[in-house]
Structure formats: C-alpha cells, structure tokens
Design an enzyme around this catalytic site. Structure first.
Site, PDB file in Angstrom:
ATOM      1  N   CYS A   1       0.830  -1.201   0.000  1.00 39.28           N
ATOM      2  CA  CYS A   1       0.000   0.000   0.000  1.00 39.28           C
ATOM      3  C   CYS A   1       0.870   1.258   0.000  1.00 39.28           C
ATOM      4  CB  CYS A   1      -0.945   0.102   1.199  1.00 39.28           C
ATOM      5  SG  CYS A   1      -1.966  -1.356   1.409  1.00 39.28           S
TER       6      CYS A   1
ATOM      7  N   ARG B   1       3.228   0.202  -5.280  1.00 40.92           N
ATOM      8  CA  ARG B   1       3.061  -0.455  -3.981  1.00 40.92           C
ATOM      9  C   ARG B   1       1.766  -1.262  -3.890  1.00 40.92           C
ATOM     10  NH1 ARG B   1       5.356   1.490   0.778  1.00 40.92           N
ATOM     11  NH2 ARG B   1       7.332   2.397   0.251  1.00 40.92           N
TER      12      ARG B   1
ATOM     13  N   TRP C   1      -2.943  -2.715  -1.547  1.00 43.21           N
ATOM     14  CA  TRP C   1      -2.625  -4.099  -1.891  1.00 43.21           C
ATOM     15  C   TRP C   1      -3.240  -4.908  -0.751  1.00 43.21           C
ATOM     16  CZ3 TRP C   1       0.058  -8.188   0.354  1.00 43.21           C
ATOM     17  CH2 TRP C   1       0.378  -9.243  -0.500  1.00 43.21           C
TER      18      TRP C   1
ATOM     19  N   ASN D   1      -0.684   1.531   5.845  1.00 44.25           N
ATOM     20  CA  ASN D   1       0.129   0.557   5.123  1.00 44.25           C
ATOM     21  C   ASN D   1       0.687  -0.388   6.174  1.00 44.25           C
ATOM     22  OD1 ASN D   1       1.996  -0.833   3.551  1.00 44.25           O
ATOM     23  ND2 ASN D   1       3.548   0.784   3.750  1.00 44.25           N
ATOM     24  N   GLY D   2       0.439  -1.703   6.008  1.00 39.77           N
ATOM     25  CA  GLY D   2       0.967  -2.658   6.990  1.00 39.77           C
ATOM     26  C   GLY D   2      -0.140  -3.574   7.489  1.00 39.77           C
TER      27      GLY D   2
ATOM     28  N   GLU E   1      14.874 -18.299 -11.444  1.00 38.65           N
ATOM     29  CA  GLU E   1      14.443 -16.972 -11.869  1.00 38.65           C
ATOM     30  C   GLU E   1      13.533 -17.072 -13.108  1.00 38.65           C
ATOM     31  OE1 GLU E   1      14.310 -14.225 -10.626  1.00 38.65           O
ATOM     32  OE2 GLU E   1      14.192 -12.763 -12.237  1.00 38.65           O
TER      33      GLU E   1
ATOM     34  N   LYS F   1       9.608 -15.820 -13.260  1.00 40.41           N
ATOM     35  CA  LYS F   1       9.115 -14.838 -14.241  1.00 40.41           C
ATOM     36  C   LYS F   1       7.878 -15.384 -14.951  1.00 40.41           C
ATOM     37  CE  LYS F   1      10.990 -11.644 -13.352  1.00 40.41           C
ATOM     38  NZ  LYS F   1      12.018 -11.670 -12.425  1.00 40.41           N
TER      39      LYS F   1
ATOM     40  N   GLU G   1       4.849 -15.327 -12.484  1.00 33.29           N
ATOM     41  CA  GLU G   1       4.278 -14.032 -12.093  1.00 33.29           C
ATOM     42  C   GLU G   1       3.669 -13.280 -13.263  1.00 33.29           C
ATOM     43  OE1 GLU G   1       8.318 -11.339 -11.456  1.00 33.29           O
ATOM     44  OE2 GLU G   1       6.584 -10.841 -10.284  1.00 33.29           O
TER      45      GLU G   1
ATOM     46  N   HIS H   1      14.934 -37.615  -8.311  1.00 37.15           N
ATOM     47  CA  HIS H   1      14.546 -37.862  -6.909  1.00 37.15           C
ATOM     48  C   HIS H   1      13.084 -37.503  -6.646  1.00 37.15           C
ATOM     49  CE1 HIS H   1      18.647 -38.837  -6.009  1.00 37.15           C
ATOM     50  NE2 HIS H   1      19.038 -37.714  -6.581  1.00 37.15           N
TER      51      HIS H   1
ATOM     52  N   LYS I   1       5.007  -3.794  -6.839  1.00 37.56           N
ATOM     53  CA  LYS I   1       6.440  -3.653  -7.083  1.00 37.56           C
ATOM     54  C   LYS I   1       7.239  -3.691  -5.789  1.00 37.56           C
ATOM     55  CE  LYS I   1      10.050  -2.907  -9.621  1.00 37.56           C
ATOM     56  NZ  LYS I   1      10.546  -4.138 -10.267  1.00 37.56           N
TER      57      LYS I   1
END
Ligand code: M6R
Length: 606
Positions: free
Chosen positions: A2, A27, A74, A98-99, A478, A482, A485, A501, A601
């Site tokens: 947020c 945010r 968010w 925010n939090g 990575e 990508k 997301e 395995h 972000k």
C-alpha cells in the site's frame, strides 16, 4: 504494501494527491481512495481498481479541501473492493494505513462491545474506531500515544481529524514514512518518490516515531511522545522522468536497457585504466570478515544464490544465503566476523528490512545492494552498494536482477582480491571479460523473434519445469518465477540433477521443459539430465551458448543460443531469453504485463 500520501496546504489538495498516488501505484493497485476535510466534514471517494478509476469517480464526485489523505491498496485483510478501500473514516477521523495490525480481531471485539459498528473487512478500520473512542476522553496527542501502544504489528499511518482543519498525523512502526516540506504546505508520503514533484526537502520517520504536520510546520515525537528534532535532507531536485517511450510496456523497455545499465554499472565500479574496483571507504578490513550471509526475497534472493556460486568458486570465504522472511524469525547464530549483505531493488521490502534491522540490533556488519539509494534499507545499512540501473517500474524485476548479480560479482572479485584468494592473472582476465558483457548482452537480445514463436507452447499448459546445474540453477529458479508471475503458468525451477529424486514423475508427453545448459563445467551432466526428460516425453527448449561443437542429444524441440563469454558470466546472457519467454507468454494471453495480478512492485508487508 500500500502507498499513502497526505497534504495540508493553503490550496485545494485533491489533484496533487492523485499525482502522488500515481507514483505510489508500484506499492499496490487493487483499489484507491482519497479523503479530504471540507468545512468541518470528512468526505471520501474510493473505488476498486487503479488510480485512473479513482480519477474518473472524482470527476463525478468532486472533493474539495485543503487537507487530505490518499491511498493505493494491496489487499491483506478483506478482498479488493470499494468498501475495503482506504481511507476508512468515522464522523471524527479518517485513516490511511500501510501494513498489518496483528491484533485487529481482539481490538474489534472490544470496540464492538463499546458500540462501534464496522463496515469493512479490513484491519485498518479498528484504528479508526480506536481513535474515535479515545478522542471521547483524551486530547489528540494522548490519543495517538495510546492507540500506538494498543496496535500490534507493523504499520505506517496517515490520519486527519474532523476538528483539526490544518493537521495530519503520520506514524511509523516498521513500514516506511517520509515527510516533505513545501511553500505554505507540507506532506506525508510512503516514500520521497511520491513527494518529489512537490518538494526535494525530506525527513524520514524512524521506527516508533510520529509527527504532526501543519501547513506551516511539522513537529516530530518519539515513542514516549517527547518532541524530537529531525534533519531535513535535500534530495537531488531533478526528478527523473522515465516513461515507456515507444515500448508497449516498461518491462520490454527494461529488458532492452540491460546492455546500457550493465555498462553504466561497470563504469561506476571499475576503473578501466588500472582495472581497479572502485569500492571506496569499505568500512571493514578483510581480516575482520570470515564469512558472508546474503539475504533477499524473490528475484533478489536468486541473485544472492547466484553469488554463492561465484564466491565459492573464486574465494575461500564461507558463504550462506537466506530468504529474508525465514532469516528474520530463525534462531540465528550471529557472528561478529560475518558480513551480512541485503539485496533489494526497491530497498523497501519489509522482510529484507526486518532482517537488516535484526542484524543492526545485534551490532553486525551490514551492507546493502540496492537500486533505490534513498530507500529504508540503504539508509539503515552501514555500507551501500548501488546497482545504478535507473528506475525499474515493471513489477517483474529484470534489469535490477542483472544489476544485483553484477554488483555481487564485483564484490566477490573485490573480496577475493583483498584476501589474496584470486591471483593477479585471474583477476585481470575477469575484469577484461566484464567489459565484454554489455556487448554480448546486446547480441543475446536478438533471440527475440524465435522466442515470440516458441512462447505459444507455454501459454495453455498445465505446467513447466526450468532445469539447470551450478551457475544455471539460480537462473532456472528466476526463469520459472518470471513465467509464474507474468503468464500465471505454474513453473518450477529445479536443479537438473534432482529430477530423478521425485519431480521426474511430473514429466508427461508434450510438457514444455526449459533446460539451461551453457557450455560450462556442468554442461555434460545437464545434457544427460535433459536426455532423461526427453525420454519421458518432454518438449525441451534448450538454452545454451554458441559453439562449433555438436550437441549430443536427439529430439531437442527448440534451441536458443546466446553469445560466448567467460563461464561465470554466462548466467547474465542466458537470463535474457527467459525474461523474453515470460514477457511474450503474458503478452499472448493479454495479461497486464507491468502490473500482474495480486502483486506489487514494492512488498512492504511481511
Ligand atoms: O525490491 P526487492 O528487490 O526487495 O523485491 C523483492 C521481490 O519482491 C521481487 O524481486 C519480486 O520477486 C519480483 N516481482 C520478481 O520479479
């Protein structure tokens, strides 16, 4: 996460709040809202969706007022919806937050018993009712001190009051908060970036502090309510303009910028004439460091993992890597001879910040590798290594990943040299290779058109695997991240040698599998693992580097070849096709590439 903003001024504030909210959308972007104070009444406009939607609503419902607060959300508690969007208000008070308030359920029960009625599913609303309740008996300052004691968790708050026509309260515990100073107006913001179009004069609140902002001045208080003085920092006033240019998305631009950002970073850190590494004022001698712990989240964690391979290869120092959200709650063995390195693009990631804070509290040696040099993590670290890659706007981290890896690689050379682990010849060869990196990256970007075609096979699938060994394993993680997301496709990064395995059972006819097998020391082993998945029906996309030598394997579905460079720098080159694979897969599906669903972000909640 947020983003929060507040302005008190002698002018109307709504349009400036909207401008700041746009900057804070990195945010969170599932809902947005504004509240202003006008003629002794709190009015709010809020909606599900982004700041554009809020602006449309404001065109219909004009908000007047010289004092106001705004928010981009968010969601943590309660679905993204208009009712759960901030600000949350009572007749007396309006709050942006925010939090997370960890004891919100207990507080809610208490407040309901007192007769308070709740409208939303958020934790934030308890703050509104708590303030309203305390204001019945106490003055504003006492009320703030009392509610801050009652609230558990981490938060940044912006609060306006019906009976205070020129006043905003800001409070910080855990989540960052900045105060800005303007002519006849002052500001509150989640970061200085949100305030930069209005001012370059900034102060930051420390943990536990709160402030009272009026248009002609700001007062700061510590945890006990005692008045404190704050330094006013003057940030560089030229606001960096950064737009998409002719690109469809920031991500596309940021991928293409990589040869340039890598070149800039190398020029910042390496003196081409005498090949020395410009890391000045490093506060510790090599004899004071016997081990390094690298800490980060998501993509930043992958860059830490990559660095472990380099440090182990080139130095004799002990290296460990940790995910910040795990590190912060473990029973760590703090060691005075360990250098703790925190890696973060934004420099605001809550888990990474908390891990840093924990190390600082235990008086450890802390260093950060960040992109945003004004960030909380940079400010709280004892030493900072910037990655110099310019603003990264796309939620998916691309150029910052390469930047983080580069700085960690350079740090590895520096420490290796300081400890005499790397001999002169090896050192000079490594530095020379670094100067080829930008050119080779540029050429690797040319794999574009092939990937555009290949990505059709990654769009409607049950899942995919990304396999690599050694240096290529962190890159496999990575690549999978990508694809997850951006294209919302389930993908797993796996060490190629681990497949037998268990995960090999997942391979079925036609499943696309990405195999990273550059021609390094792990090449032959990875090719054997590739054959094992091909034998079980996988459609393999092999990513390797150019060579005259044939690849000893049949039935490879597709092959992408990047340029040649020293083995330990190949991870940079093989990352590029993976970024493009995720980008084009998401594009094919019509997804919002720069703002993927459910993400933000900067991850400022734990
Ligand atoms: O700002 P940070 O580098 O600390 O962010 C850490 C992660 O949240 C971030 O890398 C995330 O995994 C990216 N969205 C991945 O592309």
């Amino acid at each position: 996460m947020c983003g929060i903003v507040g302005i008190t001024s002698n002018k109307q504030v709504t349009s400036s709040i909207i401008n700041s909210l746009r900057k804070l959308e990195y945010r969170g972007y599932d809902s947005a809202g504004i509240a202003t104070l006008n003629n002794g009444f709190i009015n709010e406009v809020k909606c599900e969706g982004r700041v554009n939607a809020l602006e449309k609503n404001l065109a219909k419902n004009k908000l007047q007022g010289n004092v106001g607060i705004g928010h981009v959300r968010w969601a943590t508690h309660g679905i993204p919806s208009t009712i759960n969007a901030h600000p949350h208000s009572s007749e007396k008070v309006s709050v942006v937050h925010n939090g997370i308030i960890e004891n919100s359920t207990i507080l809610k029960k208490y407040l309901i018993k007192k007769g308070h009625k709740f409208k939303s599913q958020t934790d934030t609303e308890v703050i509104v009712h708590l303030i309203t309740e305390y204001l019945k008996k106490d003055d504003l300052k006492k009320t703030i001190l009392k509610i801050l004691k009652k609230l558990h968790g981490s938060f940044a708050l912006g609060i306006i009051f019906k009976d205070e026509p020129d006043l905003i309260v800001g409070a910080r515990r855990g989540s960052p908060l900045a105060v800005g100073y303007g002519p006849n107006e002052n500001y509150l913001g989640s970061d200085s970036y949100a305030l930069k179009s209005m001012t370059n004069k900034i102060s930051y609140l420390n943990d536990g502090e709160f402030c009272v902002i009026k248009k002609d001045g700001v007062e700061f208080f510590d945890v006990k309510g005692l008045k404190i003085n704050k330094k006013i920092l003057e940030l560089s006033s030229n606001e960096q303009t950064y737009d998409k240019g002719d690109y469809k998305h920031y991500m596309a631009k940021e991928i293409e910028e990589q040869p340039t950002t890598i070149k800039n970073c190398i020029n910042e850190y390496i003196d081409k004439i005498n090949s020395s590494i410009n890391i000045f004022n490093f506060p510790w001698k090599s004899s004071e460091i016997s081990s390094i712990t690298l800490i980060g989240c998501g993509t930043a964690y992958h860059s830490c993992l990559m660095a472990k391979y380099w440090f182990e290869q080139l130095t004799s120092i002990n290296i460990s890597v940790d995910i910040a959200s795990e590190f912060r709650y473990r029973n760590n063995r703090f060691n005075k001879e360990t250098l703790y390195v925190f890696v973060s693009q934004s420099g605001e990631t809550a888990d990474t910040f908390a891990a840093l804070d924990l190390c600082n509290k235990n008086k450890m040696k802390t260093c950060s590798v960040v992109n945003v040099v004004e960030s909380s993590i940079a400010r709280e670290s004892k030493f900072v290594l910037p990655i110099h890659c310019g603003p990264e706007i796309g939620v998916a981290s691309t150029k910052a990943f390469l930047g983080q890896m580069l700085v960690l690689y350079i740090l590895c050379l520096k420490i290796g040299k300081m400890r005499n682990d790397i001999n002169k010849k090896v050192y000079f060869t490594k530095i020379k290779s670094l100067f080829d990196l930008s050119k080779m990256l540029k050429k690797s970007l040319e794999t574009e058109s092939r990937i555009e075609t290949i990505c059709s096979s990654f769009v409607d699938i049950k899942g995919s695997m990304f396999l690599g060994r050694g240096y290529s394993f962190p890159i496999a993680l990575e690549g999978a991240l990508k694809l997850k997301e951006l294209a919302y496709v389930h993908a797993e990064g796996y060490p190629a040698g681990e497949m037998k395995h268990g995960p090999l059972a997942l391979i079925e006819e036609g499943m696309p599998v990405v195999v990273l097998a550059p021609r390094d020391q792990y090449y032959k082993k990875t090719i054997s693992n590739m054959q094992e998945v091909i034998a079980r029906g996988a459609k393999v996309l092999l990513i390797t580097n150019k060579s005259k030598d044939e690849i000893y394997s049949e039935n490879i579905w597709e092959k992408i070849e990047v340029e040649n460079i020293s083995d330990d720098l190949l991870p940079f080159l093989i990352t590029v096709p993976l970024q493009k694979l995720a980008y084009y897969s998401a594009l094919k599906k019509g997804y919002d590439i720069d703002k993927p669903r459910n993400l933000a972000k900067s991850v400022t909640v734990e």
